[in-house]
Design a protein around this motif. Structure first.
Motif, PDB file in Angstrom:
ATOM      1  N   LEU A  25     -47.426 -80.836-106.442  1.00  0.00           N
ATOM      2  CA  LEU A  25     -46.420 -81.511-107.131  1.00  0.00           C
ATOM      3  C   LEU A  25     -47.000 -82.378-108.178  1.00  0.00           C
ATOM      4  N   VAL A  26     -47.836 -81.737-108.947  1.00  0.00           N
ATOM      5  CA  VAL A  26     -48.301 -82.778-110.157  1.00  0.00           C
ATOM      6  C   VAL A  26     -47.472 -82.436-111.204  1.00  0.00           C
ATOM      7  N   LEU A  27     -46.776 -83.459-111.841  1.00  0.00           N
ATOM      8  CA  LEU A  27     -45.977 -83.362-112.816  1.00  0.00           C
ATOM      9  C   LEU A  27     -46.624 -83.809-114.250  1.00  0.00           C
ATOM     10  N   GLU A  28     -47.302 -82.919-114.806  1.00  0.00           N
ATOM     11  CA  GLU A  28     -48.098 -83.230-115.990  1.00  0.00           C
ATOM     12  C   GLU A  28     -47.344 -83.116-117.143  1.00  0.00           C
ATOM     13  N   GLY A  29     -47.647 -83.772-118.313  1.00  0.00           N
ATOM     14  CA  GLY A  29     -47.073 -83.473-119.455  1.00  0.00           C
ATOM     15  C   GLY A  29     -45.621 -83.857-119.698  1.00  0.00           C
ATOM     16  N   ASP A  30     -44.590 -83.045-120.368  1.00  0.00           N
ATOM     17  CA  ASP A  30     -43.241 -83.263-120.445  1.00  0.00           C
ATOM     18  C   ASP A  30     -42.927 -83.187-118.922  1.00  0.00           C
ATOM     19  N   ARG A  31     -42.096 -84.511-118.554  1.00  0.00           N
ATOM     20  CA  ARG A  31     -41.687 -84.568-117.148  1.00  0.00           C
ATOM     21  C   ARG A  31     -40.562 -83.729-116.829  1.00  0.00           C
ATOM     22  N   PHE A  32     -39.600 -83.508-117.932  1.00  0.00           N
ATOM     23  CA  PHE A  32     -38.648 -82.354-117.593  1.00  0.00           C
ATOM     24  C   PHE A  32     -38.983 -81.242-117.455  1.00  0.00           C
ATOM     25  N   PHE A  33     -39.926 -80.445-117.987  1.00  0.00           N
ATOM     26  CA  PHE A  33     -40.439 -79.082-117.998  1.00  0.00           C
ATOM     27  C   PHE A  33     -41.277 -78.909-116.818  1.00  0.00           C
ATOM     28  N   ALA A  34     -41.974 -80.266-116.551  1.00  0.00           N
ATOM     29  CA  ALA A  34     -42.946 -80.000-115.197  1.00  0.00           C
ATOM     30  C   ALA A  34     -42.102 -80.190-114.171  1.00  0.00           C
ATOM     31  N   LEU A  35     -40.919 -81.133-114.106  1.00  0.00           N
ATOM     32  CA  LEU A  35     -39.998 -80.893-113.045  1.00  0.00           C
ATOM     33  C   LEU A  35     -39.356 -79.542-112.840  1.00  0.00           C
ATOM     34  N   ARG A  36     -38.943 -79.054-113.983  1.00  0.00           N
ATOM     35  CA  ARG A  36     -38.296 -77.509-114.007  1.00  0.00           C
ATOM     36  C   ARG A  36     -39.238 -76.548-113.335  1.00  0.00           C
ATOM     37  N   GLY A  37     -40.555 -76.458-113.489  1.00  0.00           N
ATOM     38  CA  GLY A  37     -41.394 -75.766-112.980  1.00  0.00           C
ATOM     39  C   GLY A  37     -41.666 -75.813-111.808  1.00  0.00           C
ATOM     40  N   VAL A  38     -41.378 -76.965-110.974  1.00  0.00           N
ATOM     41  CA  VAL A  38     -41.515 -77.268-109.590  1.00  0.00           C
ATOM     42  C   VAL A  38     -40.298 -76.748-109.034  1.00  0.00           C
ATOM     43  N   LEU A  39     -39.068 -77.214-109.430  1.00  0.00           N
ATOM     44  CA  LEU A  39     -37.785 -76.753-108.903  1.00  0.00           C
ATOM     45  C   LEU A  39     -37.607 -75.061-108.839  1.00  0.00           C
ATOM     46  N   VAL A  40     -38.193 -74.408-109.893  1.00  0.00           N
ATOM     47  CA  VAL A  40     -37.884 -73.086-110.004  1.00  0.00           C
ATOM     48  C   VAL A  40     -38.829 -72.330-108.954  1.00  0.00           C
ATOM     49  N   ASN A  41     -40.151 -73.153-108.830  1.00  0.00           N
ATOM     50  CA  ASN A  41     -40.801 -72.514-107.532  1.00  0.00           C
ATOM     51  C   ASN A  41     -40.176 -72.719-106.239  1.00  0.00           C
ATOM     52  N   TYR A  42     -39.467 -73.994-105.865  1.00  0.00           N
ATOM     53  CA  TYR A  42     -39.064 -74.280-104.755  1.00  0.00           C
ATOM     54  C   TYR A  42     -37.729 -73.466-104.389  1.00  0.00           C
ATOM     55  N   THR A  43     -36.944 -73.442-105.373  1.00  0.00           N
ATOM     56  CA  THR A  43     -35.595 -72.774-105.152  1.00  0.00           C
ATOM     57  C   THR A  43     -36.088 -71.091-105.145  1.00  0.00           C
ATOM     58  N   GLY A  44     -37.185 -70.791-105.623  1.00  0.00           N
ATOM     59  CA  GLY A  44     -37.446 -69.333-105.474  1.00  0.00           C
ATOM     60  C   GLY A  44     -37.794 -68.932-104.018  1.00  0.00           C
ATOM     61  N   VAL A  45     -38.604 -69.923-103.692  1.00  0.00           N
ATOM     62  CA  VAL A  45     -39.219 -69.659-102.132  1.00  0.00           C
ATOM     63  C   VAL A  45     -38.046 -69.902-101.060  1.00  0.00           C
ATOM     64  N   LEU A  46     -37.285 -70.708-101.276  1.00  0.00           N
ATOM     65  CA  LEU A  46     -36.231 -71.012-100.467  1.00  0.00           C
ATOM     66  C   LEU A  46     -35.226 -69.726-100.486  1.00  0.00           C
ATOM     67  N   GLY A  47     -34.915 -69.242-101.798  1.00  0.00           N
ATOM     68  CA  GLY A  47     -33.910 -68.322-101.657  1.00  0.00           C
ATOM     69  C   GLY A  47     -34.586 -66.897-101.306  1.00  0.00           C
ATOM     70  N   VAL A  90     -28.459 -69.021-107.538  1.00  0.00           N
ATOM     71  CA  VAL A  90     -27.638 -69.552-108.675  1.00  0.00           C
ATOM     72  C   VAL A  90     -28.588 -70.758-109.305  1.00  0.00           C
ATOM     73  N   VAL A  91     -29.040 -71.745-108.502  1.00  0.00           N
ATOM     74  CA  VAL A  91     -29.978 -72.933-108.979  1.00  0.00           C
ATOM     75  C   VAL A  91     -30.953 -72.466-109.570  1.00  0.00           C
ATOM     76  N   HIS A  92     -31.568 -71.635-108.785  1.00  0.00           N
ATOM     77  CA  HIS A  92     -32.875 -70.910-109.435  1.00  0.00           C
ATOM     78  C   HIS A  92     -32.670 -70.282-110.741  1.00  0.00           C
ATOM     79  N   TRP A  93     -31.555 -69.454-111.156  1.00  0.00           N
ATOM     80  CA  TRP A  93     -31.475 -69.117-112.444  1.00  0.00           C
ATOM     81  C   TRP A  93     -30.993 -69.957-113.396  1.00  0.00           C
ATOM     82  N   LEU A  94     -30.414 -71.019-112.916  1.00  0.00           N
ATOM     83  CA  LEU A  94     -29.872 -72.124-113.922  1.00  0.00           C
ATOM     84  C   LEU A  94     -31.338 -72.782-114.490  1.00  0.00           C
ATOM     85  N   TRP A  95     -32.342 -73.011-113.457  1.00  0.00           N
ATOM     86  CA  TRP A  95     -33.367 -73.813-113.866  1.00  0.00           C
ATOM     87  C   TRP A  95     -34.457 -72.695-114.561  1.00  0.00           C
TER      88      TRP A  95
END
Length: 442
Positions: A25-47, A90-95
């Protein structure tokens, strides 16, 4: 109901906990895109996690029936896992895709991307090279998933079309496995999350292949023929007597089976309306409430081939209480008829009241029911809704003064059952003492 909710929450909680342990959960660089990467991974794992468990439950695992309270509850967990998988997808696709569209439309500015770390493991290098292909597979599988899920959830689609289309879900799942294996962060594979995801996707792949080749439940299928048909015209019920040609493991009153009269239509679940006598004979009582079941009185005849798969279910009338209250709505009388037949030859020491509520009374059918209840030493209450009004909790408690000492077993329309469940709960009656078949397989 509590088991269903706990099962769903348990799967989500376990996956979330292991993901939290695996991802720094290291949010380096641009915070929005770093958060995007984290949430893409998380929703993908859960899905993928919930869809894999849903695929496992599609195998009709008998060993899980005691834990969840029957195959009807197993299928309800399967349904809600599928809905959760759809929401997460759906959430994964949106991110994943929505952000790319926003960049293309000029709404967002993507930060400069540095070179990817060189992979030294050959298989991971191969996956990295196939990233574009994996994303395309996932995107198109997502669109197919949305369409198939809509067909499954919208009840206006005929059951036959639902079965045919739902089998394609296995192909969608296999595509999503390929997508996930190639895009799952490589660091995850060396953690407990990676091990769990590997096992879940392997089991899900096995289940998908078994579904595609129509192998689910094959070992529990028996062939037989229709021995007799009795049509109860007044209540629209068709009684079908079947004699199996192969060995049947036996069943308990309250269990059901998947019955196929027409290979093109597929199997439908019907409660077994007869006690097991060891002679290979089973009875089913089928209400003409759908496009297919309404045609059965005209299409079935004695001697027709039938395929029966089962038995399944845990509507078993168990409990240490000295009293039981049975409530049947319409064709929901079926499991109670099987139990009455069993008690007729071996009466139980429990006091039992059976409430049969119907809007279409058939005098011949009710006469047989009264005779059977008499032999089983069960007190029968027949209520005709147009004459006696709607049966509710107050009416049951009035007729059974010591209702607090018993358990309730209900089979009938879902709304009717929910009203009774809430009525008894309001009186302090524990949910674990109210048993209800969730006879909705989609």
């Amino acid at each position: 109901m509590k088991r269903i909710k706990l099962s769903l929450l348990g799967v989500l909680a376990l996956l979330s906990l292991l993901w939290w342990q695996a991802d720094p959960l290291v949010l380096e660089g641009d915070r929005f895109f770093a958060l995007r990467g984290v949430l893409v991974n998380y929703t993908g794992v859960l899905g993928m996690g919930v869809m894999s468990v849903a695929m496992l439950l599609a195998l009709r695992p008998v060993m899980l029936e005691p834990l969840l309270g029957g195959l009807d509850k197993v299928y309800r967990v399967h349904k809600w896992l599928g809905i959760a998988g759809l929401a997460l997808a759906v959430v994964h696709w949106l991110w994943a895709k929505g952000t790319k569209y926003a960049v293309g439309w000029g709404w967002l500015e993507r930060p400069p991307r540095g070179p990817r770390a060189e992979q030294t493991v050959e298989i991971f290098r191969f996956f990295q090279e196939q990233r574009g292909l994996a994303e395309s597979i996932g995107e198109w599988a997502f669109y197919a998933f949305v369409v198939l899920a809509a067909i499954a959830l919208i009840k206006r689609f005929p059951y036959r079309r639902f079965l045919q289309s739902h089998r394609l879900m296995a192909l969608v799942y296999l595509a999503l496995v390929a997508h996930s294996v190639m895009l799952l962060p490589f660091g995850y594979w060396t953690t407990p999350l990676g091990a769990l995801m590997g096992v879940l996707m392997a089991v899900g792949t096995y289940a998908a292949l078994k579904s595609l080749f129509r192998g689910i439940g094959r070992s529990r299928r028996k062939v037989g023929e229709i021995e007799h048909l009795v049509r109860h015209a007044d209540n629209g019920v068709l009684e079908v007597g079947v004699r199996l040609k192969g060995p049947w493991p036996g069943h308990h009153a309250g269990q059901f089976a998947f019955v196929s009269f027409d290979p093109q239509e597929g199997a439908h679940p019907f409660t077994i309306a007869s006690a097991w006598r060891g002679d290979g004979r089973l009875n089913f009582m089928i209400k003409g409430i759908g496009d297919y079941t309404r045609t059965l009185p005209q299409t079935l005849k004695a001697g027709d081939r039938v395929e029966v798969e089962g038995p399944y279910g845990r509507f078993d009338f168990a409990g240490e209480e000295s009293r039981q209250i049975w409530v049947a709505g319409g064709v929901g009388i079926t499991p109670f008829i099987a139990r009455l037949q069993a008690l007729a030859s071996d009466p139980a020491p429990k006091a039992v009241d059976l409430f049969y509520s119907t809007s279409a009374p058939d005098e011949g059918f009710i006469a047989r029911l009264r005779e059977l209840a008499g032999k089983a030493k069960v007190k029968l209450h027949v209520l005709v809704s147009g004459r006696d009004g709607r049966l509710d909790t107050e009416a049951i408690c009035h007729r059974v003064p010591d209702w607090k000492a018993g358990r309730v077993w209900f089979c009938g329309p879902a709304g009717f059952g929910q009203a009774l469940r809430e009525g008894f709960a309001a009186k302090g009656f524990g949910e674990e003492r109210f048993h209800q078949e969730l006879f909705d397989m989609r």
